[in-house]
Write a protein that holds these residues in place. Structure first.
Motif, PDB file in Angstrom:
ATOM      1  N   THR A  85       0.806  -1.224   0.000  1.00 33.88           N
ATOM      2  CA  THR A  85       0.000   0.000   0.000  1.00 33.88           C
ATOM      3  C   THR A  85       0.831   1.263   0.000  1.00 33.88           C
ATOM      4  O   THR A  85       0.297   2.347  -0.119  1.00 33.88           O
ATOM      5  N   ALA A  86       2.133   1.144   0.169  1.00 35.03           N
ATOM      6  CA  ALA A  86       3.027   2.305   0.290  1.00 35.03           C
ATOM      7  C   ALA A  86       2.561   3.214   1.419  1.00 35.03           C
ATOM      8  O   ALA A  86       2.466   4.418   1.269  1.00 35.03           O
ATOM      9  N   GLY A  87       2.252   2.649   2.540  1.00 36.25           N
ATOM     10  CA  GLY A  87       1.812   3.447   3.673  1.00 36.25           C
ATOM     11  C   GLY A  87       1.419   2.629   4.885  1.00 36.25           C
ATOM     12  O   GLY A  87       1.285   3.154   5.977  1.00 36.25           O
ATOM     13  N   GLY A  88       1.221   1.333   4.693  1.00 33.83           N
ATOM     14  CA  GLY A  88       0.876   0.476   5.824  1.00 33.83           C
ATOM     15  C   GLY A  88       2.103   0.228   6.679  1.00 33.83           C
ATOM     16  O   GLY A  88       3.199   0.049   6.161  1.00 33.83           O
ATOM     17  N   ARG A  89       1.933   0.243   7.981  1.00 38.27           N
ATOM     18  CA  ARG A  89       3.063   0.047   8.877  1.00 38.27           C
ATOM     19  C   ARG A  89       2.687  -0.904   9.997  1.00 38.27           C
ATOM     20  O   ARG A  89       1.602  -0.812  10.556  1.00 38.27           O
ATOM     21  N   ILE A  90       3.618  -1.783  10.316  1.00 36.82           N
ATOM     22  CA  ILE A  90       3.440  -2.691  11.441  1.00 36.82           C
ATOM     23  C   ILE A  90       3.479  -1.848  12.706  1.00 36.82           C
ATOM     24  O   ILE A  90       4.282  -0.922  12.812  1.00 36.82           O
ATOM     25  N   PHE A  91       2.602  -2.165  13.686  1.00 37.78           N
ATOM     26  CA  PHE A  91       2.608  -1.368  14.908  1.00 37.78           C
ATOM     27  C   PHE A  91       2.132  -2.156  16.114  1.00 37.78           C
ATOM     28  O   PHE A  91       1.463  -3.175  15.977  1.00 37.78           O
ATOM     29  N   ILE A  92       2.525  -1.661  17.287  1.00 33.95           N
ATOM     30  CA  ILE A  92       2.003  -2.158  18.556  1.00 33.95           C
ATOM     31  C   ILE A  92       1.185  -1.023  19.146  1.00 33.95           C
ATOM     32  O   ILE A  92       1.477   0.152  18.906  1.00 33.95           O
ATOM     33  N   ALA A 105       3.155   2.572  18.643  1.00 33.87           N
ATOM     34  CA  ALA A 105       4.492   2.742  18.081  1.00 33.87           C
ATOM     35  C   ALA A 105       4.507   2.031  16.739  1.00 33.87           C
ATOM     36  O   ALA A 105       4.053   0.895  16.611  1.00 33.87           O
ATOM     37  N   VAL A 106       5.023   2.703  15.725  1.00 35.03           N
ATOM     38  CA  VAL A 106       5.008   2.220  14.345  1.00 35.03           C
ATOM     39  C   VAL A 106       6.409   1.801  13.934  1.00 35.03           C
ATOM     40  O   VAL A 106       7.399   2.434  14.307  1.00 35.03           O
ATOM     41  N   PHE A 107       6.469   0.747  13.148  1.00 34.86           N
ATOM     42  CA  PHE A 107       7.745   0.307  12.588  1.00 34.86           C
ATOM     43  C   PHE A 107       7.578   0.185  11.084  1.00 34.86           C
ATOM     44  O   PHE A 107       6.792  -0.628  10.601  1.00 34.86           O
ATOM     45  N   ASP A 108       8.293   1.006  10.339  1.00 34.09           N
ATOM     46  CA  ASP A 108       8.181   1.052   8.889  1.00 34.09           C
ATOM     47  C   ASP A 108       9.410   0.368   8.295  1.00 34.09           C
ATOM     48  O   ASP A 108      10.500   0.938   8.299  1.00 34.09           O
ATOM     49  N   PHE A 109       9.241  -0.861   7.812  1.00 30.43           N
ATOM     50  CA  PHE A 109      10.379  -1.545   7.213  1.00 30.43           C
ATOM     51  C   PHE A 109       9.923  -2.437   6.074  1.00 30.43           C
ATOM     52  O   PHE A 109       8.751  -2.795   5.973  1.00 30.43           O
ATOM     53  N   GLN A 110      10.854  -2.780   5.222  1.00 33.95           N
ATOM     54  CA  GLN A 110      10.640  -3.694   4.105  1.00 33.95           C
ATOM     55  C   GLN A 110      11.752  -4.735   4.145  1.00 33.95           C
ATOM     56  O   GLN A 110      12.843  -4.473   4.657  1.00 33.95           O
ATOM     57  N   GLY A 111      11.489  -5.915   3.621  1.00 32.43           N
ATOM     58  CA  GLY A 111      12.512  -6.953   3.551  1.00 32.43           C
ATOM     59  C   GLY A 111      12.666  -7.697   4.859  1.00 32.43           C
ATOM     60  O   GLY A 111      11.698  -7.943   5.573  1.00 32.43           O
ATOM     61  N   ASP A 112      13.914  -8.040   5.175  1.00 37.62           N
ATOM     62  CA  ASP A 112      14.237  -8.778   6.397  1.00 37.62           C
ATOM     63  C   ASP A 112      14.800  -7.819   7.432  1.00 37.62           C
ATOM     64  O   ASP A 112      15.689  -7.027   7.125  1.00 37.62           O
ATOM     65  N   VAL A 113      14.297  -7.913   8.660  1.00 37.85           N
ATOM     66  CA  VAL A 113      14.762  -7.065   9.751  1.00 37.85           C
ATOM     67  C   VAL A 113      14.896  -7.923  10.997  1.00 37.85           C
ATOM     68  O   VAL A 113      13.964  -8.655  11.348  1.00 37.85           O
ATOM     69  N   LEU A 136      -0.995  -6.264  18.758  1.00 37.37           N
ATOM     70  CA  LEU A 136       0.201  -6.374  17.932  1.00 37.37           C
ATOM     71  C   LEU A 136      -0.317  -6.485  16.504  1.00 37.37           C
ATOM     72  O   LEU A 136      -0.986  -7.458  16.165  1.00 37.37           O
ATOM     73  N   ASN A 137      -0.040  -5.488  15.669  1.00 40.53           N
ATOM     74  CA  ASN A 137      -0.772  -5.317  14.413  1.00 40.53           C
ATOM     75  C   ASN A 137       0.087  -5.411  13.160  1.00 40.53           C
ATOM     76  O   ASN A 137       1.171  -4.830  13.099  1.00 40.53           O
ATOM     77  N   VAL A 138      -0.479  -6.085  12.151  1.00 40.96           N
ATOM     78  CA  VAL A 138       0.077  -6.095  10.801  1.00 40.96           C
ATOM     79  C   VAL A 138      -1.028  -5.541   9.904  1.00 40.96           C
ATOM     80  O   VAL A 138      -2.141  -6.068   9.887  1.00 40.96           O
ATOM     81  N   PRO A 139      -0.731  -4.467   9.160  1.00 36.44           N
ATOM     82  CA  PRO A 139      -1.791  -3.792   8.403  1.00 36.44           C
ATOM     83  C   PRO A 139      -2.219  -4.526   7.136  1.00 36.44           C
ATOM     84  O   PRO A 139      -1.591  -5.484   6.696  1.00 36.44           O
ATOM     85  N   THR A 140      -3.268  -4.019   6.551  1.00 34.93           N
ATOM     86  CA  THR A 140      -3.800  -4.509   5.287  1.00 34.93           C
ATOM     87  C   THR A 140      -2.716  -4.530   4.215  1.00 34.93           C
ATOM     88  O   THR A 140      -1.878  -3.630   4.158  1.00 34.93           O
ATOM     89  N   LEU A 141      -2.757  -5.553   3.373  1.00 37.89           N
ATOM     90  CA  LEU A 141      -1.854  -5.694   2.226  1.00 37.89           C
ATOM     91  C   LEU A 141      -0.372  -5.639   2.601  1.00 37.89           C
ATOM     92  O   LEU A 141       0.435  -5.038   1.904  1.00 37.89           O
ATOM     93  N   THR A 142      -0.031  -6.268   3.707  1.00 44.06           N
ATOM     94  CA  THR A 142       1.366  -6.428   4.083  1.00 44.06           C
ATOM     95  C   THR A 142       1.707  -7.903   3.950  1.00 44.06           C
ATOM     96  O   THR A 142       1.060  -8.749   4.573  1.00 44.06           O
ATOM     97  N   LEU A 143       2.692  -8.205   3.124  1.00 44.29           N
ATOM     98  CA  LEU A 143       3.111  -9.579   2.900  1.00 44.29           C
ATOM     99  C   LEU A 143       4.351  -9.886   3.726  1.00 44.29           C
ATOM    100  O   LEU A 143       5.129  -8.990   4.063  1.00 44.29           O
ATOM    101  N   GLY A 144       4.551 -11.166   4.026  1.00 45.56           N
ATOM    102  CA  GLY A 144       5.711 -11.615   4.774  1.00 45.56           C
ATOM    103  C   GLY A 144       5.297 -12.181   6.116  1.00 45.56           C
ATOM    104  O   GLY A 144       4.128 -12.515   6.346  1.00 45.56           O
ATOM    105  N   LYS A 145       6.290 -12.295   6.995  1.00 46.05           N
ATOM    106  CA  LYS A 145       6.050 -12.880   8.311  1.00 46.05           C
ATOM    107  C   LYS A 145       6.630 -11.950   9.368  1.00 46.05           C
ATOM    108  O   LYS A 145       7.796 -11.562   9.286  1.00 46.05           O
ATOM    109  N   VAL A 146       5.809 -11.600  10.359  1.00 49.59           N
ATOM    110  CA  VAL A 146       6.204 -10.696  11.431  1.00 49.59           C
ATOM    111  C   VAL A 146       6.122 -11.444  12.752  1.00 49.59           C
ATOM    112  O   VAL A 146       5.099 -12.077  13.045  1.00 49.59           O
ATOM    113  N   TYR A 147       7.203 -11.379  13.541  1.00 46.23           N
ATOM    114  CA  TYR A 147       7.263 -12.023  14.852  1.00 46.23           C
ATOM    115  C   TYR A 147       7.196 -10.960  15.946  1.00 46.23           C
ATOM    116  O   TYR A 147       7.730  -9.856  15.779  1.00 46.23           O
ATOM    117  N   PHE A 148       6.596 -11.318  17.091  1.00 46.74           N
ATOM    118  CA  PHE A 148       6.507 -10.445  18.264  1.00 46.74           C
ATOM    119  C   PHE A 148       6.941 -11.243  19.488  1.00 46.74           C
ATOM    120  O   PHE A 148       6.542 -12.391  19.659  1.00 46.74           O
TER     121      PHE A 148
END
Length: 156
Positions: A85-92, A105-113, A136-148
């Motif tokens: 979406t060029a604007g969605g951000r993972i956040f807690i 709190a927002v975390f804006d990243f792409q790829g592997d972190v 613990l949130n992953v926004p719309t149209l975000t692909l990949g895997k997020v760990y918390f």
């Protein structure tokens, strides 16, 4: 908050509960974690799945003292993250109910972190608070895997 490092129970991450997001995988990883013996994850590999997703917990125990500062901290890790979406951000985030005051709190990243610490702070905690909802949130149209992991709510 209960079960901050997700290792309190041998076969459960209670009281953490996943959202009902069709097409998105929620789980607990015993291979990738910061401490304890597992982490929570949210995974979406399908670009046609257009929903946001989260893990949440509602805390109803003794509330922080009125006027105190409350901080939510969590470690976040991402694998092959792509924001379509060029604007969605993972956040807690956390919300104080019934007052409906929140902090995030927002975390804006792409790829592997690798593991990054996020902190959300709310000053002047309200006297009328009855519960605190943590997500613990992953926004719309975000692909990949997020760990918390290491999800802590503290009052100062």
């Amino acid at each position: 908050m209960l079960n901050p490092n997700l290792s309190l129970y041998p076969d459960s991450v209670d009281p953490w509960t996943p959202s009902n997001s069709k097409g998105i995988l929620h789980g607990a990883s015993r291979e990738i974690f910061m401490s304890g013996n597992r982490s929570l994850f949210i995974e979406n590999q399908d670009s046609t799945v257009v929903t946001q997703s989260n893990w949440s917990q509602t805390y109803t125990g003794p509330m922080p003292a009125p006027g105190s500062t409350v901080e939510l901290a969590a470690f976040v890790k991402g694998e092959n993250i792509r924001d379509l979406t060029a604007g969605g951000r993972i956040f807690i985030a956390f919300k104080v109910l019934p007052i409906n005051r929140s902090a995030y709190a927002v975390f804006d990243f792409q790829g592997d972190v690798d593991w990054v610490l996020l902190k959300a702070t709310l000053e002047n905690f309200p006297e009328e608070a009855e519960s605190i909802q943590v997500t613990l949130n992953v926004p719309t149209l975000t692909l990949g895997k997020v760990y918390f992991d290491e999800i802590n709510l503290t009052a100062k």
